[in-house]
Design a protein around this motif. Structure first.
Motif, short mmCIF file in Angstrom:
data_model
loop_
_atom_site.label_atom_id
_atom_site.label_comp_id
_atom_site.label_asym_id
_atom_site.label_seq_id
_atom_site.Cartn_x
_atom_site.Cartn_y
_atom_site.Cartn_z
N LEU A 1 0.98 -1.24 -0.09
CA LEU A 1 0.18 0.10 -0.14
C LEU A 1 0.80 1.16 0.14
O LEU A 1 0.38 2.43 -0.59
CB LEU A 1 -0.93 -0.11 1.11
N PHE A 2 1.98 1.34 0.75
CA PHE A 2 2.80 2.35 0.84
C PHE A 2 3.38 2.46 -0.70
O PHE A 2 3.32 3.84 -1.09
CB PHE A 2 3.97 2.27 1.75
N VAL A 3 3.79 1.49 -1.27
CA VAL A 3 4.38 1.72 -2.52
C VAL A 3 3.15 2.25 -3.90
O VAL A 3 3.59 2.91 -4.70
CB VAL A 3 4.94 0.53 -3.15
N PHE A 4 2.07 1.79 -3.35
CA PHE A 4 0.86 2.13 -4.30
C PHE A 4 0.66 3.77 -4.20
O PHE A 4 0.67 4.66 -4.90
CB PHE A 4 -0.45 1.50 -3.73
N ILE A 5 1.01 4.37 -3.07
CA ILE A 5 0.79 5.63 -2.60
C ILE A 5 2.05 6.52 -3.18
O ILE A 5 1.80 7.57 -4.03
CB ILE A 5 0.82 5.72 -1.03
N TYR A 6 3.20 5.97 -3.16
CA TYR A 6 4.40 6.45 -3.72
C TYR A 6 4.15 6.72 -5.30
O TYR A 6 4.36 7.66 -5.99
CB TYR A 6 5.59 5.55 -3.43
N LEU A 7 3.62 5.47 -6.02
CA LEU A 7 3.51 5.47 -7.19
C LEU A 7 2.59 6.37 -8.08
O LEU A 7 2.73 7.25 -8.76
CB LEU A 7 3.21 4.10 -8.21
N LEU A 8 1.43 6.60 -6.98
CA LEU A 8 0.52 7.61 -7.19
C LEU A 8 1.08 9.00 -7.28
O LEU A 8 0.69 9.88 -7.99
CB LEU A 8 -0.74 7.66 -6.48
N LEU A 9 1.65 9.28 -6.31
CA LEU A 9 2.22 10.64 -5.90
C LEU A 9 3.25 10.98 -6.98
O LEU A 9 3.47 12.12 -7.56
CB LEU A 9 2.94 10.79 -4.58
N GLU A 10 4.12 9.82 -7.47
CA GLU A 10 5.05 10.30 -8.46
C GLU A 10 4.72 10.33 -9.77
O GLU A 10 5.21 10.81 -10.58
CB GLU A 10 6.09 8.98 -8.38
N SER A 11 3.43 9.87 -9.96
CA SER A 11 2.83 10.05 -11.35
C SER A 11 2.27 11.58 -11.70
O SER A 11 2.15 11.83 -12.75
CB SER A 11 1.37 9.21 -11.43
N LYS A 12 2.26 12.20 -10.65
CA LYS A 12 2.01 13.81 -10.62
C LYS A 12 3.39 14.44 -10.77
O LYS A 12 4.11 14.67 -11.36
CB LYS A 12 1.06 14.00 -9.54
N LYS A 13 3.55 14.61 -9.30
CA LYS A 13 4.93 15.45 -9.12
C LYS A 13 5.41 15.46 -7.37
O LYS A 13 4.58 15.72 -6.80
CB LYS A 13 5.14 16.74 -9.51
#
Length: 380
Positions: free
Chosen positions: A171-183
């Motif tokens: 779940l932590f990595v999910f959140i990281y990928l979602l945030l990285e997909s923007k900025k």
């Protein structure tokens, strides 16, 4: 077909597979560096000959993966509207809530705790949420798949199903990928750090009532290295010729045992089968010299490919196919840390290649859902 997007998909896929196959070298070297003094499994004495075989497998598999990215072609995608996209999110939320209500948090760690219904709900909920979240991540690079509030509800529902540190880290990595997909702004980095702390606590206390006295910073560091290097050590054991897979038991024999056991268990005859019942149990035996009622060890991408012997090209071809389907449509390259994140959340897809040959398995369920989800694209 956009040639620029195909080129980006090839690049992202090739580097992802290099990380999947090559990361075991990093973890093996870290494991043998002397940093780890506490292990829950045995390791083979180091030999340059065995390590050379290990490295040769990594190089050959990486080269094959690179070549296959130029062989595989993306399938046509189906464009969906906002209503369908939101309906998929609602379905995932419902599945996660059902998983929370029906499935015991300790079922994954206790033999016989899963019923056929709870197993189906658990695997479909996990596989569907994985596929949907990474679809949202891919679409967020180009456009918004759904509004942020729906993404929040989806992740919140997934957090209800946390049953250990692995699912919390996912779940932590999910959140990281979602945030990285923007900025990754400063505020988002703070949010990520806060989520990491909360999720680590949730994952830890889902298995322990309190913090044991032996848990120190040094213990945690050694545990992390030991835990993440076990698949590399399993591969080294196989390279050294000390594995029972393809020596005492052939790969196809273990696949047959796995299928027969799953069918027998569904018919109430699971107690009639002897160990090892599948590839995972045989792999675990290599490291522990004993069997347990409901314990196995995933081979991982590298060892799972090596197990195939002369048919090893099947695995990198399959991985190239599914990841090309996912990455095609992006107009930007994924960062190195983003690809590491993908390598972790895609673990259910590459941890046990034998599962694809056994239809009644987590790999088959998650892989099928993932491929279907990859073919969807949000309308601009």
């Amino acid at each position: 077909m956009s040639h620029s997007q195909l080129g980006i998909a090839r690049r992202n896929t090739a580097w992802l597979l290099v990380i999947l196959y090559g990361s075991d070298v990093f973890w093996f070297l870290l494991s043998r560096s002397g940093l780890v003094t506490i292990r829950a499994y045995k390791i083979q004495p180091f030999s340059w000959v065995d390590f050379s075989i290990f490295l040769a497998c990594v190089l050959v598999f990486c080269l094959a993966s690179f070549l296959f990215t130029y062989v595989v072609r993306p399938l046509p995608k189906f464009v969906i509207g906002y209503l369908v996209a939101r309906s998929l999110v609602v379905l995932a939320i419902i599945l996660n809530i059902l998983c929370f209500i029906i499935v015991d948090p300790q079922a994954r760690y206790s033999g016989g705790e899963f019923t056929p219904l709870s197993w189906i709900i658990y695997q479909v909920a996990k596989g569907f949420t994985l596929a949907l979240v990474v679809l949202i991540v891919r679409e967020n690079y180009e456009r918004n798949f759904v509004s942020s509030i729906w993404i929040f509800f989806l992740l919140a529902s997934y957090s209800m199903t946390i049953d250990g540190l692995a699912s919390a880290l996912t779940l932590f990595v999910f959140i990281y990928l979602l945030l990285e997909s923007k900025k990754l702004t400063l505020i988002r980095l703070f949010t990520l750090a806060l989520c990491g702390l909360l999720l680590f606590s949730a994952g830890f206390y889902s298995k322990f009532d309190g913090i044991p006295d032996y848990v120190t910073p040094q213990f945690i560091a050694e545990w992390v290295v030991s835990r993440f290097s076990i698949q590399a050590e399993q591969m080294y054991t196989y390279s050294a010729g000390s594995s029972i897979v393809n020596s005492q038991y052939s790969y196809l024999e273990l696949i047959q045992r796995d299928l027969e056991f799953r069918i027998g268990k569904a018919l109430g005859q699971g107690a009639n089968f002897e160990h090892p019942r599948n590839i995972s149990e045989a792999t675990r035996f290599d490291m522990h010299n004993r069997y347990e009622a409901s314990a196995g060890s995933s081979a991982g991408a590298l060892l799972g490919t090596a197990y195939l012997g002369p048919f090893f090209l099947i695995a990198p071809l399959f991985y190239s196919f599914i990841f090309i389907q996912y990455f095609y449509g992006l107009s930007k390259k994924v960062s190195f840390f983003g690809l590491i994140g993908y390598a972790f959340v895609f673990k259910v897809l590459h941890a046990n290649f034998a599962g694809y040959l056994v239809i009644m398995s987590a790999s088959f369920v998650s892989g099928s859902i993932f491929i279907l989800m990859c073919l969807l694209m949000r309308k601009k």
